[in-house]
Design a protein around this motif. Sequence first.
Motif, PDB file in Angstrom:
ATOM      1  N   GLY A   1     -36.595 -42.522  28.532  1.00 11.06           N
ATOM      2  CA  GLY A   1     -36.368 -41.229  29.180  1.00 11.06           C
ATOM      3  C   GLY A   1     -37.340 -40.169  28.699  1.00 11.06           C
ATOM      4  O   GLY A   1     -37.858 -39.393  29.483  1.00 11.06           O
ATOM      5  N   ILE A   2     -37.599 -40.166  27.398  1.00 15.09           N
ATOM      6  CA  ILE A   2     -38.546 -39.193  26.839  1.00 15.09           C
ATOM      7  C   ILE A   2     -39.948 -39.462  27.372  1.00 15.09           C
ATOM      8  O   ILE A   2     -40.636 -38.564  27.837  1.00 15.09           O
ATOM      9  N   LEU A   3     -40.375 -40.734  27.329  1.00 15.14           N
ATOM     10  CA  LEU A   3     -41.702 -41.084  27.827  1.00 15.14           C
ATOM     11  C   LEU A   3     -41.817 -40.810  29.320  1.00 15.14           C
ATOM     12  O   LEU A   3     -42.837 -40.336  29.795  1.00 15.14           O
TER      13      LEU A   3
ATOM     14  N   SER B   1     -43.911 -37.729  33.696  1.00 21.63           N
ATOM     15  CA  SER B   1     -43.595 -36.941  34.885  1.00 21.63           C
ATOM     16  C   SER B   1     -44.316 -35.603  34.835  1.00 21.63           C
ATOM     17  O   SER B   1     -44.920 -35.177  35.808  1.00 21.63           O
ATOM     18  N   ARG B   2     -44.260 -34.941  33.695  1.00 17.07           N
ATOM     19  CA  ARG B   2     -44.911 -33.635  33.542  1.00 17.07           C
ATOM     20  C   ARG B   2     -46.423 -33.774  33.715  1.00 17.07           C
ATOM     21  O   ARG B   2     -47.071 -32.986  34.362  1.00 17.07           O
TER      22      ARG B   2
ATOM     23  N   LEU C   1     -47.152 -34.312  37.419  1.00 16.98           N
ATOM     24  CA  LEU C   1     -46.989 -33.075  38.182  1.00 16.98           C
ATOM     25  C   LEU C   1     -48.165 -32.136  37.943  1.00 16.98           C
ATOM     26  O   LEU C   1     -48.710 -31.552  38.884  1.00 16.98           O
ATOM     27  N   ASP C   2     -48.572 -31.994  36.688  1.00 15.37           N
ATOM     28  CA  ASP C   2     -49.710 -31.127  36.366  1.00 15.37           C
ATOM     29  C   ASP C   2     -50.992 -31.636  37.008  1.00 15.37           C
ATOM     30  O   ASP C   2     -51.774 -30.868  37.560  1.00 15.37           O
ATOM     31  N   LYS C   3     -51.203 -32.933  36.937  1.00 16.54           N
ATOM     32  CA  LYS C   3     -52.402 -33.545  37.511  1.00 16.54           C
ATOM     33  C   LYS C   3     -52.463 -33.313  39.024  1.00 16.54           C
ATOM     34  O   LYS C   3     -53.490 -32.886  39.553  1.00 16.54           O
ATOM     35  N   VAL C   4     -51.370 -33.571  39.700  1.00 16.40           N
ATOM     36  CA  VAL C   4     -51.347 -33.413  41.156  1.00 16.40           C
ATOM     37  C   VAL C   4     -51.527 -31.946  41.529  1.00 16.40           C
ATOM     38  O   VAL C   4     -52.290 -31.622  42.444  1.00 16.40           O
TER      39      VAL C   4
END
Length: 156
Positions: free
Chosen positions: A29-31, A36-37, A40-43
């Motif tokens: 979950g942490i990974l 995920s973050r 999201l930042d990349k996109v």
Amino acid sequence: MRKNTGKSSSLLASISRKLKKVNKNNLGGILSGINSRKTLDKVERKLNLWIKEGKHHESDCSMDDILDDLGLTRRELSFFCSRVLKKKFLTWRKELRINEAKDLLLKHPEAPACHIGFVVGLNDKSNFRQQFRDVVGCTPKEWREMNLDECANSKK
């Protein structure tokens, strides 16, 4: 020293398995949250650059062309759109184009609406009109007339 009975040993094994499972799930979950973050930042960075370069105005690109241009996978873009934009990519792009068209309709009241459509990447007059109506609720011409009147009345 006391010997382990079969019952206590199976209990310890069961607890041990459960702890491993909990640790594995939490770490996953942490990974997953970190990935995920990052995704999201990349996109977001790539979409902002894509818009800045005006590539969202290109009308004859397939989805695969867009993904290649962005350097993203379909999964990454879909993840961003569902999490951040809360809509499909093509809907978001259409709304982006229509909002730009609204600005141009007011900035250039002398320009024919079909020319504005062409500038924002909607090259077919009837398609521009229909997509504008879908997003705004009226035609580009009607919207321009209503909003130019409002601007004129607010300046009085």
